[in-house]
Scaffold this active site. Structure first.
Site, PDB file in Angstrom:
ATOM      1  N   SER A 139      75.582  14.466  56.887  1.00 12.76           N
ATOM      2  CA  SER A 139      76.703  14.107  57.822  1.00 12.76           C
ATOM      3  C   SER A 139      76.579  14.805  59.099  1.00 12.76           C
ATOM      4  CB  SER A 139      78.110  14.917  57.053  1.00 12.76           C
ATOM      5  OG  SER A 139      79.173  15.021  57.808  1.00 12.76           O
ATOM      6  N   TYR A 142      83.076  22.523  54.017  1.00  9.52           N
ATOM      7  CA  TYR A 142      82.270  21.251  54.233  1.00  9.52           C
ATOM      8  C   TYR A 142      80.950  21.481  55.187  1.00  9.52           C
ATOM      9  CZ  TYR A 142      81.043  16.346  54.534  1.00  9.52           C
ATOM     10  OH  TYR A 142      80.647  14.820  54.485  1.00  9.52           O
TER      11      TYR A 142
END
Length: 250
Positions: free
Chosen positions: A136, A149
């Site tokens: 990501s 995250y």
């Protein structure tokens, strides 16, 4: 004819399911791995040339069974797509849930580690292995409310980069694909816990990326001539210039 085998984790929905469909279309026999066996069976019925394996990548024994299933198939394992992952919560660090952080680390980082360790020998033995890890843009940029995250995705990126250094000279490519804003059925919903909050993530964004866009990137990177290694592919929608800069038509 014996086909090359591709393993896709997190294949029950979203990017994983799209990647499984695309790799079958590219001529691979796909091993679709995820926890939700019912969804995997539906996917296999849809695409045909695939094997469903119920697998929890946070469990050593479950990953070992995945590797055993792959070893029992007729054909070399040439592609591993480490796609399984996810986010939980949008709390600031001062109010963070340790359980959420633990889950994100176990799935995104240790899950990638478990599956990679278990399948690396077979990938190397094929003489033309490729590991594609779906990371990501959160793996190199932090933002408020995303501490858990972004920490997990930074760690996953570190794992991928370290692996590439350690296995250089062996016949296994190490590829990282880092998407920005991707609209799937579950990611934002699982993270926020609310359909309304999940919808707000994409509010005003004309065309966020979708799962098929990332599947296209995975297939493209994995099907280059084997001497070509796509170290890192960053992909965002046109409306997203950076993690914190998104054009919204409100």
């Amino acid at each position: 004819m014996t086909k090359n085998i591709a393993v896709v984790t997190g294949a029950s929905s979203g990017i994983g399911a799209a990647a499984a469909r695309r790799l079958v279309a590219e001529g691979f026999h796909v091993v679709a791995a995820a926890r939700r066996a019912d969804r995997l069976e539906a996917l296999v019925k849809e695409v045909g040339d695939a094997t469903a394996v119920a697998c929890d990548i946070t469990d050593d024994a479950s990953v070992a069974r995945l590797a055993e299933t792959v070893a029992g198939l007729d054909g070399p394992l040439t592609i591993l797509v480490n796609n399984a992952g996810g986010a939980r919560g949008v709390d600031e660090v001062s109010a963070a849930s340790v359980d959420d952080w633990q889950w994100m680390f176990d799935v995104n980082v240790l899950g990638t580690l478990r599956v990679t360790k278990a399948l690396l020998p077979a990938l190397e033995a094929s003489g033309k292995g490729t590991i594609v890890t779906v990371g990501s843009t959160a793996g190199f940029v932090v933002y408020e409310g995303g501490g858990g995250y972004t920490a997990a995705k930074h760690a996953q990126t570190a794992l991928v980069g370290t692996l590439r250094l350690e296995i250089v000279g062996k016949p296994v490519r190490v590829i990282e694909i880092d998407p920005g804003m991707v609209r799937t059925d579950e990611f934002a919903l699982n993270r926020t816990g609310s359909p309304e909050k999940a919808e707000a993530v994409y509010a005003g964004v004309a065309e966020p990326l979708v799962a098929d866009d990332i599947a296209d990137c995975i297939a493209w990177a994995a099907t280059r001539p084997h001497h070509v290694n796509i170290d890192r592919l960053v992909v965002r929608p046109l409306a997203q210039a950076a993690q914190h800069k998104v054009h919204r038509e409100l």
